[in-house]
Design a protein around this motif. Structure first.
Motif, PDB file in Angstrom:
ATOM      1  N   LYS A 236       0.827  -1.206   0.000  1.00  0.00           N
ATOM      2  CA  LYS A 236       0.000   0.000   0.000  1.00  0.00           C
ATOM      3  C   LYS A 236       0.864   1.260   0.000  1.00  0.00           C
TER       4      LYS A 236
ATOM      5  N   GLN B  58      -5.339   1.475  -6.960  1.00  0.00           N
ATOM      6  CA  GLN B  58      -5.339   0.009  -6.942  1.00  0.00           C
ATOM      7  C   GLN B  58      -5.590  -0.529  -8.347  1.00  0.00           C
TER       8      GLN B  58
ATOM      9  N   GLN C  70      -9.484  -6.270  -7.228  1.00  0.00           N
ATOM     10  CA  GLN C  70      -9.840  -6.928  -5.974  1.00  0.00           C
ATOM     11  C   GLN C  70      -8.651  -7.681  -5.385  1.00  0.00           C
TER      12      GLN C  70
ATOM     13  N   SER D 167      -6.537  -5.163  -3.607  1.00  0.00           N
ATOM     14  CA  SER D 167      -7.236  -4.805  -2.376  1.00  0.00           C
ATOM     15  C   SER D 167      -7.027  -5.864  -1.296  1.00  0.00           C
TER      16      SER D 167
ATOM     17  N   GLN E 179      -5.112  -5.568   2.345  1.00  0.00           N
ATOM     18  CA  GLN E 179      -5.829  -5.888   3.582  1.00  0.00           C
ATOM     19  C   GLN E 179      -5.188  -7.037   4.333  1.00  0.00           C
TER      20      GLN E 179
END
Length: 41
Positions: free
Chosen positions: A7, A17, A29, A32, A36
């Protein structure tokens, strides 16, 4: 820790992203989930 590095580096390069995903050949995704800490593959 890997998720934080991804990140931070993405933001330092001024990439969204979606832009990073296109460069890496993955879907947004996935980026992401990496950020996370959900997935590292």
């Amino acid at each position: 820790m890997l998720n934080e590095n991804i990140k931070a580096l993405r933001k330092a390069k001024g990439l969204s992203q979606e832009e990073l995903a296109v460069k890496l050949g993955v879907v947004r995704q996935t980026v992401s989930k990496w950020e996370q800490g959900v997935s590292q593959s």
